[in-house]
Design a protein around this motif. Structure first.
Motif, PDB file in Angstrom:
ATOM      1  N   HIS A   2       0.860  -1.187   0.000  1.00 10.01           N
ATOM      2  CA  HIS A   2       0.000   0.000   0.000  1.00 10.01           C
ATOM      3  C   HIS A   2       0.891   1.229   0.000  1.00 10.01           C
ATOM      4  O   HIS A   2       1.537   1.532   0.988  1.00 10.01           O
ATOM      5  CB  HIS A   2      -0.896  -0.020   1.238  1.00 10.01           C
ATOM      6  N   ASP A   3       0.922   1.923  -1.112  1.00 10.13           N
ATOM      7  CA  ASP A   3       1.819   3.077  -1.203  1.00 10.13           C
ATOM      8  C   ASP A   3       1.094   4.363  -1.581  1.00 10.13           C
ATOM      9  O   ASP A   3       1.697   5.304  -2.067  1.00 10.13           O
ATOM     10  CB  ASP A   3       2.961   2.797  -2.175  1.00 10.13           C
ATOM     11  N   ALA A   4      -0.208   4.380  -1.366  1.00 13.97           N
ATOM     12  CA  ALA A   4      -0.974   5.594  -1.644  1.00 13.97           C
ATOM     13  C   ALA A   4      -0.553   6.697  -0.686  1.00 13.97           C
ATOM     14  O   ALA A   4      -0.088   6.424   0.419  1.00 13.97           O
ATOM     15  CB  ALA A   4      -2.462   5.311  -1.490  1.00 13.97           C
ATOM     16  N   PRO A   5      -0.715   7.947  -1.092  1.00 16.14           N
ATOM     17  CA  PRO A   5      -0.377   9.044  -0.168  1.00 16.14           C
ATOM     18  C   PRO A   5      -1.257   8.994   1.081  1.00 16.14           C
ATOM     19  O   PRO A   5      -2.424   8.620   1.018  1.00 16.14           O
ATOM     20  CB  PRO A   5      -0.662  10.309  -0.970  1.00 16.14           C
ATOM     21  N   SER A   6      -0.680   9.380   2.190  1.00 15.65           N
ATOM     22  CA  SER A   6      -1.428   9.438   3.442  1.00 15.65           C
ATOM     23  C   SER A   6      -2.373  10.641   3.411  1.00 15.65           C
ATOM     24  O   SER A   6      -2.197  11.556   2.598  1.00 15.65           O
ATOM     25  CB  SER A   6      -0.462   9.581   4.614  1.00 15.65           C
ATOM     26  N   ILE A  11      -3.462  16.379   2.116  1.00 20.54           N
ATOM     27  CA  ILE A  11      -3.809  17.713   2.619  1.00 20.54           C
ATOM     28  C   ILE A  11      -2.661  18.681   2.372  1.00 20.54           C
ATOM     29  O   ILE A  11      -2.877  19.821   1.937  1.00 20.54           O
ATOM     30  CB  ILE A  11      -4.185  17.643   4.111  1.00 20.54           C
ATOM     31  N   SER A  12      -1.446  18.246   2.625  1.00 23.58           N
ATOM     32  CA  SER A  12      -0.271  19.105   2.397  1.00 23.58           C
ATOM     33  C   SER A  12      -0.152  19.508   0.936  1.00 23.58           C
ATOM     34  O   SER A  12       0.207  20.655   0.627  1.00 23.58           O
ATOM     35  CB  SER A  12       1.012  18.400   2.832  1.00 23.58           C
ATOM     36  N   ALA A  13      -0.441  18.580   0.024  1.00 22.56           N
ATOM     37  CA  ALA A  13      -0.362  18.893  -1.402  1.00 22.56           C
ATOM     38  C   ALA A  13      -1.385  19.959  -1.789  1.00 22.56           C
ATOM     39  O   ALA A  13      -1.063  20.914  -2.524  1.00 22.56           O
ATOM     40  CB  ALA A  13      -0.563  17.627  -2.231  1.00 22.56           C
ATOM     41  N   VAL A  14      -2.607  19.825  -1.297  1.00 21.64           N
ATOM     42  CA  VAL A  14      -3.640  20.825  -1.596  1.00 21.64           C
ATOM     43  C   VAL A  14      -3.271  22.170  -0.972  1.00 21.64           C
ATOM     44  O   VAL A  14      -3.392  23.225  -1.612  1.00 21.64           O
ATOM     45  CB  VAL A  14      -5.025  20.352  -1.115  1.00 21.64           C
ATOM     46  N   LYS A  15      -2.775  22.150   0.257  1.00 26.33           N
ATOM     47  CA  LYS A  15      -2.363  23.389   0.923  1.00 26.33           C
ATOM     48  C   LYS A  15      -1.236  24.068   0.150  1.00 26.33           C
ATOM     49  O   LYS A  15      -1.259  25.289  -0.050  1.00 26.33           O
ATOM     50  CB  LYS A  15      -1.932  23.107   2.364  1.00 26.33           C
ATOM     51  N   SER A  16      -0.275  23.293  -0.305  1.00 24.74           N
ATOM     52  CA  SER A  16       0.831  23.868  -1.087  1.00 24.74           C
ATOM     53  C   SER A  16       0.313  24.489  -2.374  1.00 24.74           C
ATOM     54  O   SER A  16       0.771  25.570  -2.778  1.00 24.74           O
ATOM     55  CB  SER A  16       1.871  22.797  -1.414  1.00 24.74           C
ATOM     56  N   PHE A  17      -0.624  23.828  -3.041  1.00 28.12           N
ATOM     57  CA  PHE A  17      -1.202  24.399  -4.250  1.00 28.12           C
ATOM     58  C   PHE A  17      -1.879  25.736  -3.958  1.00 28.12           C
ATOM     59  O   PHE A  17      -1.680  26.724  -4.669  1.00 28.12           O
ATOM     60  CB  PHE A  17      -2.208  23.428  -4.893  1.00 28.12           C
ATOM     61  N   ILE A  18      -2.670  25.761  -2.903  1.00 27.84           N
ATOM     62  CA  ILE A  18      -3.362  27.010  -2.553  1.00 27.84           C
ATOM     63  C   ILE A  18      -2.348  28.104  -2.230  1.00 27.84           C
ATOM     64  O   ILE A  18      -2.432  29.213  -2.762  1.00 27.84           O
ATOM     65  CB  ILE A  18      -4.330  26.799  -1.370  1.00 27.84           C
ATOM     66  N   ASP A  19      -1.384  27.783  -1.360  1.00 31.52           N
ATOM     67  CA  ASP A  19      -0.426  28.786  -0.897  1.00 31.52           C
ATOM     68  C   ASP A  19       0.533  29.254  -1.990  1.00 31.52           C
ATOM     69  O   ASP A  19       0.824  30.449  -2.085  1.00 31.52           O
ATOM     70  CB  ASP A  19       0.399  28.241   0.276  1.00 31.52           C
ATOM     71  N   ARG A  46      -2.690  19.584  11.787  1.00 28.97           N
ATOM     72  CA  ARG A  46      -2.370  19.513  13.221  1.00 28.97           C
ATOM     73  C   ARG A  46      -3.253  18.483  13.914  1.00 28.97           C
ATOM     74  O   ARG A  46      -2.794  17.773  14.817  1.00 28.97           O
ATOM     75  CB  ARG A  46      -2.501  20.895  13.866  1.00 28.97           C
ATOM     76  N   GLU A  47      -4.517  18.374  13.503  1.00 24.55           N
ATOM     77  CA  GLU A  47      -5.415  17.356  14.068  1.00 24.55           C
ATOM     78  C   GLU A  47      -4.836  15.966  13.833  1.00 24.55           C
ATOM     79  O   GLU A  47      -4.775  15.146  14.747  1.00 24.55           O
ATOM     80  CB  GLU A  47      -6.808  17.440  13.428  1.00 24.55           C
ATOM     81  N   ILE A  48      -4.421  15.700  12.615  1.00 29.65           N
ATOM     82  CA  ILE A  48      -3.875  14.387  12.266  1.00 29.65           C
ATOM     83  C   ILE A  48      -2.603  14.107  13.050  1.00 29.65           C
ATOM     84  O   ILE A  48      -2.399  13.004  13.558  1.00 29.65           O
ATOM     85  CB  ILE A  48      -3.618  14.305  10.748  1.00 29.65           C
ATOM     86  N   GLU A  49      -1.752  15.112  13.160  1.00 28.60           N
ATOM     87  CA  GLU A  49      -0.444  14.928  13.784  1.00 28.60           C
ATOM     88  C   GLU A  49      -0.493  14.924  15.306  1.00 28.60           C
ATOM     89  O   GLU A  49       0.256  14.183  15.949  1.00 28.60           O
ATOM     90  CB  GLU A  49       0.513  16.029  13.315  1.00 28.60           C
ATOM     91  N   GLN A  50      -1.341  15.742  15.903  1.00 30.11           N
ATOM     92  CA  GLN A  50      -1.288  15.955  17.343  1.00 30.11           C
ATOM     93  C   GLN A  50      -2.436  15.335  18.131  1.00 30.11           C
ATOM     94  O   GLN A  50      -2.278  15.039  19.324  1.00 30.11           O
ATOM     95  CB  GLN A  50      -1.244  17.456  17.651  1.00 30.11           C
ATOM     96  N   ARG A  51      -3.605  15.178  17.530  1.00 30.45           N
ATOM     97  CA  ARG A  51      -4.788  14.740  18.282  1.00 30.45           C
ATOM     98  C   ARG A  51      -4.613  13.378  18.955  1.00 30.45           C
ATOM     99  O   ARG A  51      -4.985  13.226  20.123  1.00 30.45           O
ATOM    100  CB  ARG A  51      -6.024  14.733  17.378  1.00 30.45           C
TER     101      ARG A  51
END
Length: 127
Positions: A2-6, A11-19, A46-51
């Protein structure tokens, strides 16, 4: 394999596109909404990483305070804590309560509002 993006990578890819691509080309309301969208994605990361760690620490703190059994949910333990505070069977002088409340508040702010002006001071060790 299973090598799909996490979810975080997506989310990071979409954020980078927006920013990096979309937002610099926008003005007015569209630019504002692009910043809002970027901030929402930051909160999700942050929810994914810290929650998970924050909830594990909160659950341990609640169990220590309330002396409960395994299997109780954070929601039910928080309801119990609130009820004990409301009835006066637990107060700010209860050992460990203030530290638990501070720890859970700092964890929540770290996810929701990491730039909150008082957060840095709250994290600093007391001397």
């Amino acid at each position: 394999m299973h090598d799909a993006p996490s979810p975080a990578e997506l989310i990071s890819a979409v954020k980078s596109f927006i920013d990096d691509t979309a937002a610099p080309q926008l003005t007015g309301h569209a630019a504002f909404y692009a910043r809002v969208a970027s901030n929402v994605l930051s909160t999700l990361l942050r929810e994914i990483e810290q929650r998970p760690a924050a909830e594990a620490e909160e659950l341990a703190g609640l169990k220590a305070l309330l002396g409960t059994q395994a299997g109780d949910s954070i929601q039910s333990l928080n309801r119990t804590l609130c009820e004990q505070l409301r009835t006066g069977s637990m107060s700010i002088s209860t050992p460990g309560l203030l530290e638990h409340l501070k720890t859970t508040t700092i964890a929540q702010l770290s996810i929701d509002q990491p730039q909150y002006s008082g957060l840095k001071a709250a994290r600093a060790p007391r001397s």
